[in-house]
Design an enzyme around this catalytic site. Structure first.
Site, PDB file in Angstrom:
ATOM      1  N   CYS A   1       0.965  -1.486  -0.107  1.00 57.34           N
ATOM      2  CA  CYS A   1      -0.148  -0.149  -0.241  1.00 57.34           C
ATOM      3  C   CYS A   1       0.860   0.782   0.044  1.00 57.34           C
ATOM      4  CB  CYS A   1      -1.372  -0.306   1.476  1.00 57.34           C
ATOM      5  SG  CYS A   1      -2.146   1.269   1.500  1.00 57.34           S
TER       6      CYS A   1
ATOM      7  N   CYS B   1       0.550   5.105   6.939  1.00 56.00           N
ATOM      8  CA  CYS B   1      -0.345   5.035   8.605  1.00 56.00           C
ATOM      9  C   CYS B   1       1.270   4.198   9.487  1.00 56.00           C
ATOM     10  CB  CYS B   1      -1.295   4.018   7.850  1.00 56.00           C
ATOM     11  SG  CYS B   1      -3.087   4.437   7.040  1.00 56.00           S
TER      12      CYS B   1
ATOM     13  N   CYS C   1       0.358   0.087  10.337  1.00 55.18           N
ATOM     14  CA  CYS C   1       0.044  -0.916   9.175  1.00 55.18           C
ATOM     15  C   CYS C   1       0.908  -1.344   8.628  1.00 55.18           C
ATOM     16  CB  CYS C   1      -0.466  -0.299   7.875  1.00 55.18           C
ATOM     17  SG  CYS C   1      -1.570  -0.954   7.069  1.00 55.18           S
TER      18      CYS C   1
ATOM     19  N   CYS D   1     -16.462 -10.032   6.273  1.00 55.14           N
ATOM     20  CA  CYS D   1     -15.217  -7.914   5.814  1.00 55.14           C
ATOM     21  C   CYS D   1     -14.011  -8.408   4.807  1.00 55.14           C
ATOM     22  CB  CYS D   1     -15.178  -7.639   7.024  1.00 55.14           C
ATOM     23  SG  CYS D   1     -14.513  -5.442   6.397  1.00 55.14           S
TER      24      CYS D   1
ATOM     25  N   CYS E   1     -19.041  -6.998   4.264  1.00 54.74           N
ATOM     26  CA  CYS E   1     -18.609  -5.569   4.398  1.00 54.74           C
ATOM     27  C   CYS E   1     -17.375  -5.674   3.727  1.00 54.74           C
ATOM     28  CB  CYS E   1     -18.454  -5.681   5.312  1.00 54.74           C
ATOM     29  SG  CYS E   1     -17.183  -4.268   6.138  1.00 54.74           S
TER      30      CYS E   1
ATOM     31  N   CYS F   1     -19.182   1.611   8.614  1.00 56.19           N
ATOM     32  CA  CYS F   1     -18.752   1.203   9.946  1.00 56.19           C
ATOM     33  C   CYS F   1     -17.372   2.046   9.773  1.00 56.19           C
ATOM     34  CB  CYS F   1     -18.379  -0.684   9.691  1.00 56.19           C
ATOM     35  SG  CYS F   1     -17.082  -0.975  10.305  1.00 56.19           S
TER      36      CYS F   1
ATOM     37  N   ARG G   1     -17.580  -2.459  18.287  1.00 55.27           N
ATOM     38  CA  ARG G   1     -17.156  -3.866  17.756  1.00 55.27           C
ATOM     39  C   ARG G   1     -16.033  -4.091  18.706  1.00 55.27           C
ATOM     40  NH1 ARG G   1     -18.781  -6.651  13.371  1.00 55.27           N
ATOM     41  NH2 ARG G   1     -20.677  -4.915  12.162  1.00 55.27           N
TER      42      ARG G   1
END
Length: 333
Positions: A54, A58, A61, A98, A130, A190, A262
Site C-alpha cells: 500500500c 499509516c 500498518c 469483511c 462488508c 462502519c 465492535r
C-alpha cells in the site's frame, strides 16, 4: 429509552469517559440492556483479499510498502478462494464477511470489477458483506451498493487533531468524504478507531465526538487496540490497558446507544474475564477467525467456548434488513 443525540460536546463525553470505572460500566450496561437482544453478539470474519504494497504511510500498518514488516505482497485473491473462506466463516458462526484490500483508494479497473463479483458471490451465501478498500467516490460506492454490499468500513483511526502524526498521505476530510459517499449509496457505515497509538485521552474523546456528531451515527463502531508490528513507526508502543478499552467501549455505548460496538483488534491479548468486561460495557460484535488481515486473532472454537460460558449467542445476518433496506439505527426518544 435513551434519547439518541447528535450534539454531544467534548466536555460531556469527557465527563462520561472519566466516570469511576464500575459506575461507567453499570451505566453503559443499563443502556445496553434497553435492547432486548443485548446478549446477541455479531461475529464477523475479516479476510485480506489483496495484501501489502500500500502507498499510504499509516504508522500502525504492516501493509504499507514503505515499511519492512515481513508482510509479503499478494495480488487480489481468486473469487473461489474468497467463497471458500466465506463458507468456512459461516460454518464457524460468522454472519458477516469483511473483505479488506491494501489500497489507498479504489480505482475503476479490473481488480475493482473482481471485488464487485466477490460481493455478489458472498451476498448469495446469505451473509452480510462488508468491504474496506480505502477511499471511494460516489459512483464507486453506488456500484458496490448495486452489487449488494451491506456495509463499508472506513475508520477515522484517531482525532482530527492527532491525525497528521499517524497519517500524512491523506486528510481527515477525505476520510469523512468517503463516509458521506457510503451513506449516500445507502450502505451501512462502519467507522471507529484505534487506541494505543500514543494519542491522548482528549484525542479519543475528540474522535468519539466526530463519530457521534455525524448526521446519522455509524451502524457499527469498531474499537481497536493497537497491535504493534515490528518495522512500523509504532512498533515500540506499549500495549494499551484493557481498562482503557472498557472505557472506550462503555463511552461509545452511552453516546451512540443504538450502534453496534465492535471489540476488534487486540483481543488475543485479553483474557475471557477482560473480554467479559467489554461485553458488559456494551460491546456486541467481534471479529473471529485466526487472523485480522495480517495480525493474529482468536479462533472460532475459542470464541464459541467463551460465548457458551458467558451466555452469549451469535447474531443472525440481516438483523436490520437487506442491502439498501438498512433500517435507521436511531429512533429519537
Amino acid at each position: 429509552m435513551t434519547e439518541v443525540r447528535y450534539n454531544w460536546t467534548k466536555e460531556e463525553i469527557a465527563e462520561i469517559y472519566h466516570t469511576p470505572l464500575l459506575d461507567l460500566v453499570y451505566q453503559a450496561a443499563t443502556i445496553h440492556r434497553e435492547n432486548k437482544d443485548y446478549s446477541e453478539v455479531q461475529i464477523s470474519s475479516l479476510i485480506s483479499i489483496k495484501t501489502g504494497g500500500c502507498s499510504e504511510d499509516c504508522a500502525y500498518c504492516p501493509q504499507a510498502a514503505r515499511y519492512n514488516t515481513g508482510v509479503n505482497v499478494h495480488a487480489i485473491m481468486p473469487k473461489d478462494e474468497v467463497i471458500a473462506a466465506a463458507e468456512k466463516a459461516k460454518a464457524g458462526g460468522a454472519s458477516r464477511l469483511c473483505m479488506g484490500a491494501a489500497w489507498r483508494e479504489v480505482r475503476d479497473n479490473r481488480d475493482f470489477d473482481k471485488v464487485i463479483e466477490m460481493v455478489k458471490a458472498v451476498n448469495s451465501l446469505d451473509m452480510e458483506v462488508c468491504c474496506t478498500l480505502g477511499m471511494l467516490t460516489e459512483s464507486q460506492a453506488q456500484r458496490l451498493a448495486d452489487a449488494g454490499l451491506y456495509a463499508y468500513n472506513h475508520n477515522l483511526d484517531t482525532s482530527e487533531e492527532d491525525y497528521k502524526r499517524i497519517i500524512t498521505t491523506r486528510t481527515y476530510d477525505e476520510r469523512l468524504d468517503t463516509l458521506k459517499h457510503v451513506r449516500k449509496a445507502k450502505i451501512s457505515v462502519c467507522s471507529g478507531g484505534i487506541i494505543g497509538l500514543g494519542e491522548t485521552v482528549a484525542d479519543r474523546i475528540s474522535m468519539l465526538k466526530t463519530l457521534s456528531n455525524l448526521p446519522k451515527h455509524p451502524e457499527s463502531v469498531p474499537i481497536n487496540a493497537l497491535v504493534p508490528v515490528a518495522g512500523t513507526p509504532l512498533a515500540d508502543q506499549p500495549r494499551v490497558s484493557v481498562w482503557d478499552m472498557v472505557r472506550m467501549i462503555a463511552t461509545t455505548r452511552i453516546i451512540m446507544p443504538k450502534t453496534v460496538v465492535r471489540l476488534s483488534a487486540g483481543r488475543t491479548e485479553m483474557s475471557v474475564v477482560e473480554q467479559a468486561f467489554c461485553f458488559m460495557a456494551g460491546a456486541n460484535s467481534i471479529f473471529a477467525g485466526e487472523k485480522l488481515l495480517t495480525t493474529p486473532n482468536p479462533s472460532f472454537d475459542t470464541d464459541m467456548a467463551m460465548f457458551d460460558l458467558l451466555g452469549l449467542s451469535p447474531r443472525k445476518a440481516f438483523k436490520n434488513g437487506r442491502p439498501n433496506e438498512v433500517k435507521e439505527v436511531e429512533v429519537a426518544g
